[in-house]
Design a protein around this motif. Structure first.
Motif, mmCIF file in Angstrom:
data_model
loop_
_atom_site.group_PDB
_atom_site.id
_atom_site.type_symbol
_atom_site.label_atom_id
_atom_site.label_comp_id
_atom_site.label_asym_id
_atom_site.label_seq_id
_atom_site.Cartn_x
_atom_site.Cartn_y
_atom_site.Cartn_z
ATOM 1 N N ASN A 9 0.802 -1.221 0.000
ATOM 2 C CA ASN A 9 0.000 0.000 0.000
ATOM 3 C C ASN A 9 0.837 1.274 0.000
ATOM 4 O O ASN A 9 0.368 2.316 -0.459
ATOM 5 N N ASP A 10 2.075 1.201 0.484
ATOM 6 C CA ASP A 10 2.946 2.375 0.459
ATOM 7 C C ASP A 10 3.313 2.781 -0.960
ATOM 8 O O ASP A 10 3.652 3.942 -1.209
ATOM 9 N N PHE A 11 3.261 1.845 -1.896
ATOM 10 C CA PHE A 11 3.638 2.124 -3.281
ATOM 11 C C PHE A 11 2.440 2.217 -4.219
ATOM 12 O O PHE A 11 2.569 2.686 -5.345
ATOM 13 N N ASP A 12 1.285 1.772 -3.766
ATOM 14 C CA ASP A 12 0.100 1.714 -4.615
ATOM 15 C C ASP A 12 -0.226 3.056 -5.263
ATOM 16 O O ASP A 12 -0.506 3.128 -6.457
ATOM 17 N N THR A 13 -0.178 4.126 -4.507
ATOM 18 C CA THR A 13 -0.499 5.444 -5.057
ATOM 19 C C THR A 13 0.654 6.043 -5.856
ATOM 20 O O THR A 13 0.492 7.085 -6.486
ATOM 21 N N LEU A 14 1.814 5.391 -5.842
ATOM 22 C CA LEU A 14 2.990 5.895 -6.552
ATOM 23 C C LEU A 14 3.206 5.231 -7.902
ATOM 24 O O LEU A 14 4.147 5.571 -8.624
ATOM 25 N N LEU A 15 2.332 4.294 -8.249
ATOM 26 C CA LEU A 15 2.442 3.619 -9.544
ATOM 27 C C LEU A 15 2.371 4.652 -10.657
ATOM 28 O O LEU A 15 1.568 5.589 -10.602
ATOM 29 N N ASN A 16 3.227 4.507 -11.649
ATOM 30 C CA ASN A 16 3.322 5.401 -12.814
ATOM 31 C C ASN A 16 3.852 6.789 -12.461
ATOM 32 O O ASN A 16 3.625 7.737 -13.207
ATOM 33 N N THR A 17 4.551 6.899 -11.344
ATOM 34 C CA THR A 17 5.220 8.155 -11.018
ATOM 35 C C THR A 17 6.726 7.974 -11.176
ATOM 36 O O THR A 17 7.226 6.846 -11.233
ATOM 37 N N VAL A 18 7.430 9.087 -11.250
ATOM 38 C CA VAL A 18 8.871 9.053 -11.506
ATOM 39 C C VAL A 18 9.657 9.181 -10.203
ATOM 40 O O VAL A 18 9.377 10.044 -9.377
ATOM 41 N N GLU A 35 5.379 -1.332 -12.257
ATOM 42 C CA GLU A 35 4.693 -2.543 -11.799
ATOM 43 C C GLU A 35 4.760 -2.637 -10.280
ATOM 44 O O GLU A 35 5.766 -2.296 -9.674
ATOM 45 N N LEU A 36 3.687 -3.170 -9.728
ATOM 46 C CA LEU A 36 3.578 -3.426 -8.301
ATOM 47 C C LEU A 36 2.818 -4.735 -8.182
ATOM 48 O O LEU A 36 1.679 -4.832 -8.626
ATOM 49 N N THR A 37 3.465 -5.763 -7.613
ATOM 50 C CA THR A 37 2.888 -7.107 -7.622
ATOM 51 C C THR A 37 2.894 -7.714 -6.232
ATOM 52 O O THR A 37 3.943 -7.735 -5.569
ATOM 53 N N LYS A 38 1.741 -8.212 -5.810
ATOM 54 C CA LYS A 38 1.681 -8.967 -4.558
ATOM 55 C C LYS A 38 2.218 -10.363 -4.836
ATOM 56 O O LYS A 38 1.907 -10.965 -5.867
ATOM 57 N N PHE A 50 5.905 -8.474 -1.660
ATOM 58 C CA PHE A 50 5.525 -7.805 -2.896
ATOM 59 C C PHE A 50 6.788 -7.401 -3.645
ATOM 60 O O PHE A 50 7.895 -7.437 -3.101
ATOM 61 N N SER A 51 6.618 -7.037 -4.904
ATOM 62 C CA SER A 51 7.748 -6.552 -5.695
ATOM 63 C C SER A 51 7.348 -5.276 -6.415
ATOM 64 O O SER A 51 6.162 -5.027 -6.659
ATOM 65 N N GLU A 95 14.073 -4.546 -10.689
ATOM 66 C CA GLU A 95 13.101 -5.027 -9.721
ATOM 67 C C GLU A 95 13.682 -5.018 -8.302
ATOM 68 O O GLU A 95 14.847 -5.351 -8.101
ATOM 69 N N ALA A 96 12.823 -4.672 -7.344
ATOM 70 C CA ALA A 96 13.130 -4.810 -5.916
ATOM 71 C C ALA A 96 12.031 -5.682 -5.313
ATOM 72 O O ALA A 96 10.857 -5.482 -5.597
ATOM 73 N N VAL A 97 12.435 -6.673 -4.494
ATOM 74 C CA VAL A 97 11.476 -7.590 -3.864
ATOM 75 C C VAL A 97 11.492 -7.335 -2.363
ATOM 76 O O VAL A 97 12.558 -7.248 -1.749
ATOM 77 N N PHE A 98 10.308 -7.245 -1.790
ATOM 78 C CA PHE A 98 10.143 -7.058 -0.353
ATOM 79 C C PHE A 98 9.527 -8.340 0.191
ATOM 80 O O PHE A 98 8.383 -8.654 -0.096
#
Length: 99
Positions: A9-18, A35-38, A50-51, A95-98
């Motif tokens: 959720n910390d990245f969800d609103t940041l999708l398609n931002t620089v 991309e944001l993937t569970k 998530f990644s 890619e970064a994986v959490f």
């Protein structure tokens, strides 16, 4: 910001931002979060894995996997281990994986 506390959720609103990826003191790359993937929860940790995938404008060169500083005006600076995924028609993906 503590990366152990970051969630999908910390990245969800940041999708398609620089963002900016600092490869070194001399190399800064603009990178779009594309991309944001569970991921399947295979861990007893509270956070669901998530990644995130960034794309740069690089056409021919790329940087080996390593720890890079990711900079965003709202999130600040994050040190993330990132792996190159390959080129697409626009540029290089990392890619970064959490977990």
């Amino acid at each position: 910001m503590d990366i152990a506390l970051l969630t999908f959720n910390d990245f969800d609103t940041l999708l398609n931002t620089v963002f900016t990826i600092r490869i070194s003191n001399e190399v800064l790359l603009d990178a779009e979060l594309i991309e944001l993937t569970k991921l399947d929860n295979y861990s007893p940790l509270e956070r669901n894995p998530f990644s995130i995938v960034f794309r740069t404008a690089q056409k021919n060169e790329y940087y080996e996997q390593g720890i890079f500083t990711i900079i965003h005006p709202e999130k600040g600076h994050l040190e993330l281990f990132m792996t190159p995924l390959g080129f697409d028609s626009i540029g290089m993906k990392y890619e970064a994986v959490f977990s």
